[in-house]
Design an enzyme around this catalytic site. Structure first.
Site, mmCIF file in Angstrom:
data_model
loop_
_atom_site.group_PDB
_atom_site.id
_atom_site.type_symbol
_atom_site.label_atom_id
_atom_site.label_comp_id
_atom_site.label_asym_id
_atom_site.label_seq_id
_atom_site.Cartn_x
_atom_site.Cartn_y
_atom_site.Cartn_z
ATOM 1 C CG ASN A 1 -1.842 1.191 1.276
ATOM 2 O OD1 ASN A 1 -1.871 2.016 0.376
ATOM 3 N ND2 ASN A 1 -2.603 1.276 2.363
ATOM 4 C CD GLU B 1 -9.612 4.510 11.895
ATOM 5 O OE1 GLU B 1 -10.350 3.524 11.652
ATOM 6 O OE2 GLU B 1 -8.839 4.983 11.054
#
Length: 175
Positions: free
Chosen positions: A132, A167
């Site tokens: 990524n 998160e």
């Protein structure tokens, strides 16, 4: 010819190198001390066929959204992305991750393989996470083992834990 700009960003998880082309954000690199940043800029320049220039102003929209994300006030990034550093299966997996795994949720490697129509490719999903070029913005930290284990992470497990705690997926570290 492609043009590219870069800057270093002091994130709560350590310095990040950010690079963008005319198409959008193309690269995020963890632990971007001066040596790491210089190597990454040289490598992305070779891949893109240009000489990236340091230009914090050009990357200001990216740093502003990262500031909001790390402050807990941004749940979704709204940035143009340049996917040119990744192709094929890996690109499909990362696009599904970016579009289909929202803030505060996680997905297993197998689940992500199923979502892209490749049920036998759970291990290859792990490879896509490792490749990524846009971590944090394309949230590979949200991919965990199917048994609930945290799994691996190219930025290091401490950073993955920090992002998942930010998160609300994991409890914040005590110290």
């Amino acid at each position: 010819m492609t043009s590219a700009a870069w800057t270093r960003y002091d994130a709560p998880i350590g310095p990040l190198l950010l690079a963008a082309t005319d198409e959008g954000l193309v690269l995020v690199v963890f632990r971007a001390d001066e040596v790491t940043a210089a190597r990454a800029v040289e490598a992305v320049g070779r891949r893109l066929g240009c000489t990236p220039v340091e230009d914090a102003a050009r990357l200001a929209p990216v740093t502003a959204q990262l500031d909001e994300y790390f402050a807990g006030s941004r749940k979704d990034f709204d940035l143009p992305l340049d996917w040119s550093l990744i192709t094929g299966f890996q690109r499909r997996v990362l696009r599904e991750l970016a579009e289909g795994v929202p803030y505060g949720t996680v997905v297993g490697y197998q689940d992500l393989a199923d979502r892209v129509g490749e049920p036998d490719a759970a291990r290859a999903v792990g490879g896509a996470m490792g490749a990524n070029p846009l971590p944090v913005v394309v949230p590979c930290h949200r991919v965990i083992e199917s048994g609930g284990g945290i799994g691996g992470f190219g930025g290091g497990l401490e950073i993955k834990r920090h992002l998942l705690a930010l998160e609300g997926v994991l409890p914040a570290p005590l110290f």
